[in-house]
Design a protein around this motif. Structure first.
Motif, PDB file in Angstrom:
ATOM      1  N   MET A  74       0.844  -1.192   0.000  1.00 29.46           N
ATOM      2  CA  MET A  74       0.000   0.000   0.000  1.00 29.46           C
ATOM      3  C   MET A  74       0.880   1.243   0.000  1.00 29.46           C
ATOM      4  O   MET A  74       1.628   1.464   0.948  1.00 29.46           O
ATOM      5  N   ASN A  75       0.794   2.008  -1.059  1.00 28.03           N
ATOM      6  CA  ASN A  75       1.564   3.248  -1.202  1.00 28.03           C
ATOM      7  C   ASN A  75       0.621   4.440  -1.250  1.00 28.03           C
ATOM      8  O   ASN A  75      -0.583   4.298  -1.486  1.00 28.03           O
ATOM      9  N   SER A  76       1.180   5.603  -1.043  1.00 30.83           N
ATOM     10  CA  SER A  76       0.409   6.856  -1.098  1.00 30.83           C
ATOM     11  C   SER A  76      -0.862   6.742  -0.253  1.00 30.83           C
ATOM     12  O   SER A  76      -1.965   7.097  -0.690  1.00 30.83           O
ATOM     13  N   LEU A  77      -0.679   6.282   0.956  1.00 26.65           N
ATOM     14  CA  LEU A  77      -1.830   6.044   1.824  1.00 26.65           C
ATOM     15  C   LEU A  77      -2.535   7.354   2.174  1.00 26.65           C
ATOM     16  O   LEU A  77      -1.904   8.412   2.323  1.00 26.65           O
ATOM     17  N   LYS A  78      -3.852   7.233   2.316  1.00 29.58           N
ATOM     18  CA  LYS A  78      -4.703   8.369   2.638  1.00 29.58           C
ATOM     19  C   LYS A  78      -5.447   8.081   3.948  1.00 29.58           C
ATOM     20  O   LYS A  78      -5.664   6.911   4.288  1.00 29.58           O
ATOM     21  N   PRO A  79      -5.869   9.117   4.642  1.00 30.14           N
ATOM     22  CA  PRO A  79      -6.638   8.873   5.873  1.00 30.14           C
ATOM     23  C   PRO A  79      -7.863   7.989   5.638  1.00 30.14           C
ATOM     24  O   PRO A  79      -8.220   7.196   6.519  1.00 30.14           O
ATOM     25  N   GLU A  80      -8.464   8.082   4.495  1.00 26.58           N
ATOM     26  CA  GLU A  80      -9.642   7.256   4.200  1.00 26.58           C
ATOM     27  C   GLU A  80      -9.305   5.782   3.984  1.00 26.58           C
ATOM     28  O   GLU A  80     -10.212   4.956   3.853  1.00 26.58           O
ATOM     29  N   ASP A  81      -8.024   5.448   3.960  1.00 26.82           N
ATOM     30  CA  ASP A  81      -7.626   4.042   3.902  1.00 26.82           C
ATOM     31  C   ASP A  81      -7.621   3.395   5.287  1.00 26.82           C
ATOM     32  O   ASP A  81      -7.417   2.177   5.407  1.00 26.82           O
ATOM     33  N   THR A  82      -7.839   4.188   6.317  1.00 32.68           N
ATOM     34  CA  THR A  82      -7.867   3.669   7.680  1.00 32.68           C
ATOM     35  C   THR A  82      -8.981   2.638   7.838  1.00 32.68           C
ATOM     36  O   THR A  82     -10.143   2.916   7.530  1.00 32.68           O
ATOM     37  N   ALA A  83      -8.601   1.440   8.280  1.00 38.11           N
ATOM     38  CA  ALA A  83      -9.568   0.353   8.420  1.00 38.11           C
ATOM     39  C   ALA A  83      -8.853  -0.872   8.982  1.00 38.11           C
ATOM     40  O   ALA A  83      -7.621  -0.901   9.057  1.00 38.11           O
ATOM     41  N   VAL A  84      -9.635  -1.856   9.346  1.00 39.17           N
ATOM     42  CA  VAL A  84      -9.094  -3.185   9.604  1.00 39.17           C
ATOM     43  C   VAL A  84      -9.067  -3.920   8.267  1.00 39.17           C
ATOM     44  O   VAL A  84     -10.093  -3.977   7.566  1.00 39.17           O
ATOM     45  N   TYR A  85      -7.912  -4.446   7.937  1.00 41.41           N
ATOM     46  CA  TYR A  85      -7.730  -5.146   6.665  1.00 41.41           C
ATOM     47  C   TYR A  85      -7.750  -6.656   6.905  1.00 41.41           C
ATOM     48  O   TYR A  85      -7.063  -7.156   7.808  1.00 41.41           O
ATOM     49  N   TYR A  86      -8.510  -7.345   6.088  1.00 42.97           N
ATOM     50  CA  TYR A  86      -8.665  -8.787   6.196  1.00 42.97           C
ATOM     51  C   TYR A  86      -8.209  -9.468   4.912  1.00 42.97           C
ATOM     52  O   TYR A  86      -8.513  -8.984   3.813  1.00 42.97           O
TER      53      TYR A  86
END
Length: 123
Positions: free
Chosen positions: A81-93
């Motif tokens: 995951m590159n160029s992460l944004k605040p909206e990428d905040t989550a639990v990833y499964y």
């Protein structure tokens, strides 16, 4: 099949993280693998998926920023995951299924799930 996701953490916007998914229990090198995420108060959503031979699929929200890959010899799947944004905040499964998933964006179609790893992107 047991799936173990790892690699989450806290990162600033614009940063990068690499998630890993380790599969164990039975040979899974031919399995269809997927990554989903769930933010607080939201439904689980599709992120990316990969076939056993490397064909990839991405959600529009992450296309061009995230890369899914796998190492069949190690029974591992990854999400760079590159160029992460605040909206990428989550639990990833991570998820897996022994069949090819034409409905790869539908979380209900996957048989096996990992426990999730939290990704927090600060602004």
């Amino acid at each position: 099949v047991q799936l173990q996701a790892s690699g989450g953490g806290l990162v600033q916007a614009g940063g990068s993280l690499r998630l890993s998914c380790a599969a164990s229990g039975r040979p899974s090198s031919s399995y269809f693998m997927g990554w989903f995420r769930q933010a607080p108060g939201k439904e689980r959503e599709f992120v990316a998926a990969i076939t056993w031979n490397g064909r990839t699929y991405y959600a529009d929200a992450v296309k061009g920023r995230f890369t899914i890959s796998r190492d069949n010899a190690k029974n591992m799947a990854y999400l760079q995951m590159n160029s992460l944004k605040p909206e990428d905040t989550a639990v990833y499964y991570c998820a897996a299924d022994p069949r090819f998933r034409s409905d790869y964006a539908n979380h209900a179609g996957y048989t096996y799930w990992g426990q999730g790893t939290l990704v927090t992107v600060s602004s």
